[in-house]
Write an enzyme that holds these catalytic residues in place. Sequence first.
Site, PDB file in Angstrom:
ATOM      1  N   HIS A  84       0.787  -1.332   0.049  1.00  0.00           N
ATOM      2  CA  HIS A  84       0.074   0.101   0.028  1.00  0.00           C
ATOM      3  C   HIS A  84       0.960   1.204  -0.023  1.00  0.00           C
ATOM      4  CE1 HIS A  84      -3.957  -1.985   1.717  1.00  0.00           C
ATOM      5  NE2 HIS A  84      -3.211  -2.743   0.370  1.00  0.00           N
ATOM      6  N   GLU A  86       0.754   3.966   1.799  1.00  0.00           N
ATOM      7  CA  GLU A  86       1.211   4.443   3.189  1.00  0.00           C
ATOM      8  C   GLU A  86       2.269   3.508   3.643  1.00  0.00           C
ATOM      9  OE1 GLU A  86      -3.237   5.100   2.383  1.00  0.00           O
ATOM     10  OE2 GLU A  86      -1.767   3.323   2.284  1.00  0.00           O
ATOM     11  N   CYS A 112      -6.473   2.033   5.194  1.00  0.00           N
ATOM     12  CA  CYS A 112      -6.938   0.780   5.426  1.00  0.00           C
ATOM     13  C   CYS A 112      -6.593   0.491   7.099  1.00  0.00           C
ATOM     14  CB  CYS A 112      -6.800  -0.523   4.540  1.00  0.00           C
ATOM     15  SG  CYS A 112      -5.354  -1.038   4.850  1.00  0.00           S
ATOM     16  N   CYS A 115      -2.915  -0.542   7.259  1.00  0.00           N
ATOM     17  CA  CYS A 115      -2.031   0.597   7.348  1.00  0.00           C
ATOM     18  C   CYS A 115      -2.297   1.623   8.550  1.00  0.00           C
ATOM     19  CB  CYS A 115      -2.288   1.468   5.964  1.00  0.00           C
ATOM     20  SG  CYS A 115      -1.460   0.563   4.726  1.00  0.00           S
TER      21      CYS A 115
END
Length: 179
Positions: A84, A86, A112, A115
């Site tokens: 991801h 992040e 999410c 994260c």
Amino acid sequence: MAASSNRPEYPEYFMNIAMAVRERANCLGSRVGAVLILGFRVISTGYNGTPSGMTNCDDGGCERCSNRSQYESGTAYDICICVHAEQNALLSAARFGTAVEGADLFTTTRPCFGCTKELLQAQVNAVYYLHEWSHPDERFAKEYERLQKRFPGGVHRVEMHDPREDWAHGRSGSTPPIA
């Protein structure tokens, strides 16, 4: 010389950078860009896609993304190899020895569950996001919201136009222009 009335305020300025970073994303689902800011300076960026040195998602590198119709939304993340945005911002900072404690994150999509935990563990101060994300299983929404409330500086939505929203959320088959 007088300051331009078109000069963006910091939240919009940093979100525009996150949207530019997002153009490098190679996931076939959502395309996300993230920027870590400390002292009003960019300290790290990240976008979502496969790990360095692996076949990109948009070239068939990820089983889950290559066969999206076989997996229900919000499932099979254990076989998805995409990292991801992040996570990539945090990992890039770590790779180059840049401390992120107290930093603010600007991301094109609300982080999410996973994260969020990682950002809290890295002691990120606040999260600013452009597009909403919610856990696909409503049973976990309360726990997700509880985690998000742990950011000392809060979680804030940045209200601004996103001209590439459909592309970023996989609702368009178009690919970004090559710069």
